[in-house]
Design a protein around this motif. Structure first.
Motif, mmCIF file in Angstrom:
data_model
loop_
_atom_site.group_PDB
_atom_site.id
_atom_site.type_symbol
_atom_site.label_atom_id
_atom_site.label_comp_id
_atom_site.label_asym_id
_atom_site.label_seq_id
_atom_site.Cartn_x
_atom_site.Cartn_y
_atom_site.Cartn_z
ATOM 1 N N ARG A 1 1.126 -1.503 -0.132
ATOM 2 C CA ARG A 1 0.112 0.349 0.077
ATOM 3 C C ARG A 1 0.972 1.280 0.075
ATOM 4 O O ARG A 1 1.256 1.109 0.923
ATOM 5 C CB ARG A 1 -0.630 0.023 1.505
ATOM 6 C CG ARG A 1 -2.060 0.674 1.048
ATOM 7 C CD ARG A 1 -2.805 0.989 2.481
ATOM 8 N NE ARG A 1 -3.603 1.914 2.419
ATOM 9 C CZ ARG A 1 -3.587 2.854 3.770
ATOM 10 N NH1 ARG A 1 -2.980 2.759 5.034
ATOM 11 N NH2 ARG A 1 -4.503 3.836 4.021
ATOM 12 N N ALA A 2 0.503 1.626 -0.906
ATOM 13 C CA ALA A 2 0.843 3.147 -0.954
ATOM 14 C C ALA A 2 0.562 5.090 -0.207
ATOM 15 O O ALA A 2 -0.998 4.774 0.051
ATOM 16 C CB ALA A 2 0.893 3.843 -2.462
ATOM 17 N N GLN A 3 1.144 5.651 0.272
ATOM 18 C CA GLN A 3 -0.240 6.296 0.942
ATOM 19 C C GLN A 3 0.540 7.821 0.944
ATOM 20 O O GLN A 3 1.989 8.043 1.291
ATOM 21 C CB GLN A 3 0.026 5.375 2.883
ATOM 22 C CG GLN A 3 -0.929 6.649 2.915
ATOM 23 C CD GLN A 3 -1.467 5.692 4.731
ATOM 24 O OE1 GLN A 3 -0.732 5.024 5.471
ATOM 25 N NE2 GLN A 3 -2.399 6.861 5.512
ATOM 26 N N GLU A 4 -0.250 8.573 1.128
ATOM 27 C CA GLU A 4 0.959 10.242 1.042
ATOM 28 C C GLU A 4 1.238 10.387 2.765
ATOM 29 O O GLU A 4 0.516 10.432 3.402
ATOM 30 C CB GLU A 4 -0.450 11.504 0.768
ATOM 31 C CG GLU A 4 -0.003 12.596 0.718
ATOM 32 C CD GLU A 4 -1.170 13.648 -0.491
ATOM 33 O OE1 GLU A 4 -0.377 14.033 -0.699
ATOM 34 O OE2 GLU A 4 -2.210 13.247 0.387
ATOM 35 N N HIS A 5 2.391 10.816 2.249
ATOM 36 C CA HIS A 5 2.693 11.223 3.799
ATOM 37 C C HIS A 5 2.328 12.496 3.984
ATOM 38 O O HIS A 5 2.351 13.512 3.004
ATOM 39 C CB HIS A 5 3.926 11.526 3.809
ATOM 40 C CG HIS A 5 4.575 11.796 4.678
ATOM 41 N ND1 HIS A 5 4.882 12.421 6.417
ATOM 42 C CD2 HIS A 5 4.887 10.240 5.964
ATOM 43 C CE1 HIS A 5 4.796 12.785 7.337
ATOM 44 N NE2 HIS A 5 5.686 11.237 6.973
ATOM 45 N N THR A 6 0.968 13.239 4.775
ATOM 46 C CA THR A 6 0.926 14.526 5.350
ATOM 47 C C THR A 6 1.985 15.398 4.794
ATOM 48 O O THR A 6 2.538 16.026 5.458
ATOM 49 C CB THR A 6 -0.048 14.492 6.504
ATOM 50 O OG1 THR A 6 -0.873 13.566 6.639
ATOM 51 C CG2 THR A 6 -0.865 16.275 6.717
ATOM 52 N N PRO A 7 1.200 16.719 3.865
ATOM 53 C CA PRO A 7 2.130 17.194 3.592
ATOM 54 C C PRO A 7 2.444 18.643 4.148
ATOM 55 O O PRO A 7 1.485 18.803 4.923
ATOM 56 C CB PRO A 7 1.453 18.289 2.023
ATOM 57 C CG PRO A 7 0.294 17.136 1.242
ATOM 58 C CD PRO A 7 0.179 16.304 2.501
ATOM 59 N N ARG A 8 3.585 18.970 4.602
ATOM 60 C CA ARG A 8 3.962 19.469 5.651
ATOM 61 C C ARG A 8 4.269 21.349 4.664
ATOM 62 O O ARG A 8 4.970 21.946 4.684
ATOM 63 C CB ARG A 8 4.781 19.415 6.348
ATOM 64 C CG ARG A 8 5.275 20.610 7.646
ATOM 65 C CD ARG A 8 7.105 20.794 8.147
ATOM 66 N NE ARG A 8 7.549 20.947 7.594
ATOM 67 C CZ ARG A 8 8.918 20.230 8.204
ATOM 68 N NH1 ARG A 8 9.335 19.625 8.931
ATOM 69 N NH2 ARG A 8 10.116 20.938 7.252
ATOM 70 N N GLY A 9 3.094 22.173 5.264
ATOM 71 C CA GLY A 9 3.305 23.229 4.279
ATOM 72 C C GLY A 9 2.222 23.059 2.521
ATOM 73 O O GLY A 9 2.007 22.402 2.432
ATOM 74 N N ASP A 10 2.687 24.613 1.796
ATOM 75 C CA ASP A 10 2.640 24.186 0.418
ATOM 76 C C ASP A 10 3.202 25.060 0.088
ATOM 77 O O ASP A 10 4.767 25.143 0.497
ATOM 78 C CB ASP A 10 1.389 25.028 0.330
ATOM 79 C CG ASP A 10 0.688 26.562 0.790
ATOM 80 O OD1 ASP A 10 2.344 27.312 1.253
ATOM 81 O OD2 ASP A 10 -0.512 27.153 1.807
ATOM 82 N N LEU A 11 3.247 25.413 -0.735
ATOM 83 C CA LEU A 11 3.981 25.992 -2.228
ATOM 84 C C LEU A 11 3.577 27.161 -2.834
ATOM 85 O O LEU A 11 4.354 27.827 -3.038
ATOM 86 C CB LEU A 11 4.490 24.893 -3.552
ATOM 87 C CG LEU A 11 4.328 23.773 -3.482
ATOM 88 C CD1 LEU A 11 4.515 22.920 -4.987
ATOM 89 C CD2 LEU A 11 5.974 23.513 -2.600
ATOM 90 N N SER A 12 3.292 28.112 -1.843
ATOM 91 C CA SER A 12 2.839 29.533 -1.795
ATOM 92 C C SER A 12 4.028 29.809 -1.512
ATOM 93 O O SER A 12 4.057 31.446 -1.778
ATOM 94 C CB SER A 12 2.399 29.849 -0.805
ATOM 95 O OG SER A 12 1.912 29.930 0.183
#
Length: 228
Positions: free
Chosen positions: A75-86
């Motif tokens: 199972r592949a799972q997204e690691h919760t993003p920290r911040g955004d690209l703004s």
């Protein structure tokens, strides 16, 4: 009881015994088909399954792009993003982990804000690595960028992005780095490094789109990863 059929000889006008309809080539074909089916099952392994998210990491990765980076069963799972690209955060990250191998990162994106002095230090370090021949290669990702493939598989992109130049005493840079366990999928390391490089370019493009970065003109496509 005595088997009379095996004692009484056949009469001259008896029809000849029927020969087996199994030909030698029939048996050969059966063996080949059995081997093919067995080989197909070995390659397909229908009892295995792979679960991947439909998208991940600020929409930069689709399920089809994640699938080649992971293994054959898990199972592949997204690691919760920290911040955004703004640009509001000095350091952001996101990745996709893979189980059951201990939640290793199949791919990880890190974006850092660097002041000019740190950016120059990073450039000197990467330039020295290239000169030492330790697996670091130069990549051409467009005007206004410096980019390297570190240790043969980890792209690092550095570019100036100081849209609000009055707010900082030094120029501000963005560093995009992509890494992961290149052995998870069983594919050639160079192919995985190519996927990472294309993702690094997509990430840099999204940073430029959101922040402006007036001095940067990124390439349309990622270059081919240099051979070792």
């Amino acid at each position: 009881m005595v088997d009379v059929a095996h004692i009484i000889p056949p009469a001259p006008d008896d029809p000849p015994p029927r020969r087996s309809r199994v030909r030698p080539w029939h048996a050969a074909v059966a063996l080949v088909m059995t081997a093919a089916v067995g080989g197909g099952l070995w390659a397909w392994k229908p009892w295995q399954s792979v679960e991947v998210p439909t998208s991940a990491c600020w929409g930069l990765l689709t399920g089809d792009q994640i699938r080649p980076l992971v293994g054959a069963d898990g199972r592949a799972q997204e690691h919760t993003p920290r911040g955004d690209l703004s640009g509001r955060s000095e350091q952001v990250s996101c990745g996709v982990t893979w189980s059951p191998t201990g939640d290793d990162f199949a791919v990880r994106i890190q974006v850092r804000q660097l002041m000019e002095s740190s950016a120059q230090s990073q450039t000197r370090s990467m330039t020295a690595a290239v000169a030492a021949g330790d697996g670091t290669k130069v990549l051409d990702l467009g005007t206004g960028t410096s980019a390297w493939l570190h240790l043969g598989s980890r792209p690092v992109v550095l570019f100036r992005c100081d849209s609000d130049r009055q707010a900082h005493p030094e120029d501000v840079y963005r560093e995009v780095a992509v890494s992961g366990d290149i052995w998870l999928s069983g594919r050639p390391a160079r192919d995985v490094a190519q996927d990472y490089t294309e993702l690094a370019l997509r990430t840099a493009k999204e940073v430029v789109r959101q922040e402006g970065c007036p001095d940067v003109r990124l390439a349309e496509q990622a270059p081919a990863v240099p051979a070792k």
